[in-house]
Design a protein around this motif. Sequence first.
Motif, short mmCIF file in Angstrom:
data_model
loop_
_atom_site.label_atom_id
_atom_site.label_comp_id
_atom_site.label_asym_id
_atom_site.label_seq_id
_atom_site.Cartn_x
_atom_site.Cartn_y
_atom_site.Cartn_z
N GLY A 195 -0.42 9.53 -4.94
CA GLY A 195 -0.80 9.55 -6.23
C GLY A 195 -2.21 9.63 -6.96
O GLY A 195 -2.49 9.65 -8.20
N SER A 196 -2.99 9.95 -5.96
CA SER A 196 -4.53 10.10 -6.27
C SER A 196 -4.66 11.61 -6.93
O SER A 196 -5.27 11.76 -8.04
N PHE A 212 -7.43 6.10 -9.37
CA PHE A 212 -6.69 5.90 -10.74
C PHE A 212 -7.54 5.37 -11.76
O PHE A 212 -7.17 5.20 -12.93
N ALA A 246 -0.69 16.78 -5.38
CA ALA A 246 0.25 16.15 -6.41
C ALA A 246 1.55 16.62 -6.14
O ALA A 246 2.65 15.87 -6.20
N GLU A 299 3.01 15.66 -2.89
CA GLU A 299 3.55 14.15 -3.04
C GLU A 299 4.94 14.08 -3.63
O GLU A 299 5.91 13.30 -3.41
N MET A 300 4.94 14.60 -4.89
CA MET A 300 6.15 14.74 -5.48
C MET A 300 7.43 15.00 -4.92
O MET A 300 8.51 14.67 -5.05
N ASN A 359 -2.00 11.18 -15.58
CA ASN A 359 -1.32 9.86 -15.35
C ASN A 359 -0.22 9.79 -15.43
O ASN A 359 0.51 8.78 -14.72
N TYR A 408 2.03 11.46 -13.68
CA TYR A 408 2.23 11.80 -12.31
C TYR A 408 2.31 10.62 -11.47
O TYR A 408 2.88 10.10 -10.61
N ARG A 409 0.99 9.92 -12.03
CA ARG A 409 0.52 8.84 -10.97
C ARG A 409 1.59 7.80 -11.44
O ARG A 409 1.61 6.75 -10.49
N PHE A 463 3.73 6.78 -8.34
CA PHE A 463 3.28 6.29 -7.15
C PHE A 463 2.39 5.10 -7.45
O PHE A 463 2.51 4.17 -6.18
N GLN A 464 1.84 4.87 -8.09
CA GLN A 464 0.75 3.52 -8.16
C GLN A 464 0.88 2.82 -9.55
O GLN A 464 0.77 3.40 -10.68
N SER A 467 4.55 1.22 -11.19
CA SER A 467 5.12 2.35 -10.76
C SER A 467 6.57 2.38 -10.55
O SER A 467 6.96 1.35 -10.00
#
Length: 549
Positions: A71-72, A91, A281, A284-285, A375, A377-378, A381-382, A467
Amino acid sequence: MAVDYLSALNKNGSGLNISELVSSLTLAETAPKRDLVQKKVDNTTIAISELATVKSKLQTLDTDLYAPTAGSGVSTYSSDSAVTIAVTDPFQVNAFSSKIVVTSLAAAQVFEFTSFNGVDFTSETDALSSTSDTLTIDFGSWSSGSFIADSDIESETITVAADATLVDLADALNDIDGITAYVIETTSGSFSLVVKTLEGTENSINITSTGGYLDDFNTSDTDGSILSQIVSPTDAVFTVDGISLTRSSNTIDDAFNGITLTLTDITSSANISVTEDSSTALVEMKAFIEIINENRKYFDTITKRGVSGVESGPFAGSVGVNAVKKYLRELTLNPIQGFDEDDIYLADLGVLTETDGTLSLDEDKFLAAFATNPNTYRAVFQSQTWSGSSSFDTTLSTYADLTPGVYDLEYDSSTTTLSIDGVSFSIDETVDGYTTYYDGSGVFTGLKLTAPTTASDVSSYLYVGKSMIATIREYLSEVLSSSGSIKDMETAFAENSSAYADELLDLQTKADALKDRYLIQFGAMEAMVTNFKRTGDQLTNMMDAWSKN
């Protein structure tokens, strides 16, 4: 070989194999019930085994979803090795580029003590004074030969016993936070005690002998000079885009949000930048979707109902397992709250549900959403908690359990009062020009916000985002807990297995009793038949005798 005495003794009776007949009758009467219970036993055994697989699958899912760095979605760059850049909190990072000029590095204060009472140290175990003494260590800074103690840091004292060695003194100094001490052989047969502080002028020390027996370790002279100092402490001096900054350490974590800079050399031009990394990203997705699809397919298989001759899954009628299947299938319908004024859905990131129930990703839509607001997308994850005002920084304790959402944040500078969603916060402390606020026992317990004492009025929001992965893992934790549905199923299966074993034992007892009853009944019948035959034989013999006469 067992002898069937009953049949052997029955030669004069009906001639039937009574033992076989009784066994057949008993089996005919009890077998259907036994088969039914045995089938339940077999199904329960299979279910227990399959449930262990389900439990393992859920535990693996929980592990696979745990990705602290996911998520970074950012990458860093520095044009000069004199300045390194690292992401410490992805984040809190915003994309930026800046020019760094380093004119001075931070350095620690270093003392070297080479002798005692005019005699050089020739061994690590050289004894010091024959009389005990106390050394006092003060922390602060030096200015024009005078030491200014920091009133916020208490002095440290160490007692040096009579005949203590150089190593003993080094060990005692090492026990003090902020000081490193060691004995080193400088040349053959010559030793020095080296005492080193943390970097920065404000981390300097002054050592004083209280009794005077160890005054060779005093660091302040009467003429204002600093005794035994071989390296003067300095601060790091640098500019960021022309703005002059000074720090006590070469590791700087407060110049940019979520970024740590490390200065390693002087440089006249180091260009640094942080950019949003859409390629990371996207990877990760895709990995997240693959994990969810794999588990969706598994739960679809074990809960399928038999249609048109197809065998049902072992948990086709299981409420608990079907609940997990339903939860995974409804992920695209569940909102992610607290990251924006509006709820976020997986569909906003291009996640689609195919006709077979699997998830797919529209990469173009995902990249467009990422470019517009990373944000979003994040949020998958987080978890994050932050203030919409740049004046307030937030910290969460480990026991904080805030409800996800977006809350009104109001600050009145004239009364230094802070409220969130109508809840008034108390002042915890004010240190170095910053005030920390907290909620002692309300819905925001465990949350602290810090702002400069010079902060102006604020009317903003507090964002508390949980998240999607945190929500899924929380659900899995409940399902796998000692009071969760999996444990309930394990308990139920164990109870059923025990009950079925009791049923089989009861059926066997009844079968034995039925067999005994049949044997008694057929035994009585055989006795009657034998008597009838004996009477018949007697009548036949009598008639034969009459005929002869």
